[in-house]
Write a protein that holds these residues in place. Structure first.
Motif, PDB file in Angstrom:
ATOM      1  N   VAL A  31      31.601 -47.678 -34.201  1.00 38.21           N
ATOM      2  CA  VAL A  31      32.408 -46.521 -33.811  1.00 38.21           C
ATOM      3  C   VAL A  31      31.386 -46.113 -32.290  1.00 38.21           C
ATOM      4  CG1 VAL A  31      32.850 -43.905 -34.250  1.00 38.21           C
ATOM      5  CG2 VAL A  31      32.588 -45.573 -36.133  1.00 38.21           C
ATOM      6  N   THR A  32      32.378 -46.151 -31.257  1.00 31.81           N
ATOM      7  CA  THR A  32      31.812 -45.950 -29.977  1.00 31.81           C
ATOM      8  C   THR A  32      31.916 -44.460 -29.327  1.00 31.81           C
ATOM      9  OG1 THR A  32      33.565 -46.958 -28.987  1.00 31.81           O
ATOM     10  CG2 THR A  32      31.793 -48.361 -29.128  1.00 31.81           C
ATOM     11  N   LYS A  33      32.853 -43.797 -29.772  1.00 31.94           N
ATOM     12  CA  LYS A  33      32.986 -42.332 -29.443  1.00 31.94           C
ATOM     13  C   LYS A  33      33.593 -41.644 -30.481  1.00 31.94           C
ATOM     14  CE  LYS A  33      33.540 -39.023 -26.556  1.00 31.94           C
ATOM     15  NZ  LYS A  33      32.404 -38.305 -26.149  1.00 31.94           N
ATOM     16  N   VAL A  34      33.068 -40.456 -30.862  1.00 34.26           N
ATOM     17  CA  VAL A  34      33.883 -39.430 -31.930  1.00 34.26           C
ATOM     18  C   VAL A  34      34.143 -38.189 -30.999  1.00 34.26           C
ATOM     19  CG1 VAL A  34      33.506 -38.081 -33.605  1.00 34.26           C
ATOM     20  CG2 VAL A  34      32.579 -40.201 -33.722  1.00 34.26           C
ATOM     21  N   TYR A  35      35.333 -37.987 -30.621  1.00 32.45           N
ATOM     22  CA  TYR A  35      35.823 -36.929 -29.825  1.00 32.45           C
ATOM     23  C   TYR A  35      35.527 -35.509 -30.454  1.00 32.45           C
ATOM     24  CZ  TYR A  35      37.527 -40.862 -27.122  1.00 32.45           C
ATOM     25  OH  TYR A  35      37.774 -41.955 -26.250  1.00 32.45           O
ATOM     26  N   GLU A  36      35.153 -34.631 -29.416  1.00 38.22           N
ATOM     27  CA  GLU A  36      35.222 -33.137 -29.804  1.00 38.22           C
ATOM     28  C   GLU A  36      36.644 -32.840 -30.118  1.00 38.22           C
ATOM     29  OE1 GLU A  36      34.242 -28.877 -27.764  1.00 38.22           O
ATOM     30  OE2 GLU A  36      33.519 -30.715 -26.867  1.00 38.22           O
ATOM     31  N   PRO A  37      36.854 -31.773 -31.312  1.00 44.34           N
ATOM     32  CA  PRO A  37      38.043 -31.341 -31.825  1.00 44.34           C
ATOM     33  C   PRO A  37      38.623 -30.586 -30.759  1.00 44.34           C
ATOM     34  CG  PRO A  37      36.595 -31.119 -33.577  1.00 44.34           C
ATOM     35  CD  PRO A  37      35.842 -31.642 -32.182  1.00 44.34           C
ATOM     36  N   VAL A  38      40.004 -30.715 -30.490  1.00 41.18           N
ATOM     37  CA  VAL A  38      40.629 -30.047 -29.567  1.00 41.18           C
ATOM     38  C   VAL A  38      41.986 -29.442 -29.886  1.00 41.18           C
ATOM     39  CG1 VAL A  38      39.773 -31.341 -27.291  1.00 41.18           C
ATOM     40  CG2 VAL A  38      41.925 -31.907 -28.584  1.00 41.18           C
ATOM     41  N   THR A  39      42.649 -28.569 -29.434  1.00 41.42           N
ATOM     42  CA  THR A  39      43.887 -27.871 -29.982  1.00 41.42           C
ATOM     43  C   THR A  39      45.095 -28.664 -29.558  1.00 41.42           C
ATOM     44  OG1 THR A  39      44.304 -26.829 -27.763  1.00 41.42           O
ATOM     45  CG2 THR A  39      42.949 -25.602 -29.494  1.00 41.42           C
ATOM     46  N   ASP A  40      44.918 -29.760 -28.831  1.00 39.34           N
ATOM     47  CA  ASP A  40      45.942 -30.721 -28.733  1.00 39.34           C
ATOM     48  C   ASP A  40      46.398 -31.424 -29.980  1.00 39.34           C
ATOM     49  OD1 ASP A  40      47.925 -32.851 -28.029  1.00 39.34           O
ATOM     50  OD2 ASP A  40      46.662 -33.392 -26.378  1.00 39.34           O
TER      51      ASP A  40
END
Length: 89
Positions: free
Chosen positions: A69-78
């Motif tokens: 797992v190289t990146k966990v993204y911040e939750p967004v409204t998209d």
């Protein structure tokens, strides 16, 4: 991968990725009690169906390959935003 190239996949919210041969992966955002971002993945492969929570740096097995797992993204409204990026190891 046998050709020496690095394989990377980004999982997007609400869009399961069908890898063929019955292999499917999907995910959603999770914010842990300590405020750290994680991802909740749904995996279906020859090992069966399972849900796992992953954080950056975790390693998982999926579709006969090992992934980091190289990146966990911040939750967004998209509604279709990125959730997590996995890199084959």
């Amino acid at each position: 991968m046998s050709d020496g190239q690095v394989s990377t996949i980004t999982i997007h919210l609400a869009i399961p990725s069908d890898w063929g041969f019955g292999n499917v992966i999907g995910g959603k955002h999770v914010t842990e009690a300590n405020g750290r971002y994680a991802a909740r993945l749904f995996l279906k492969d020859r090992e069966g169906q399972r849900h796992i929570t992953v954080r950056e740096g975790d390693r998982i097995a999926f579709a006969g390959q090992s992934w980091c797992v190289t990146k966990v993204y911040e939750p967004v409204t998209d509604a279709r935003g990125p959730v997590v990026t996995l890199t084959e190891i």
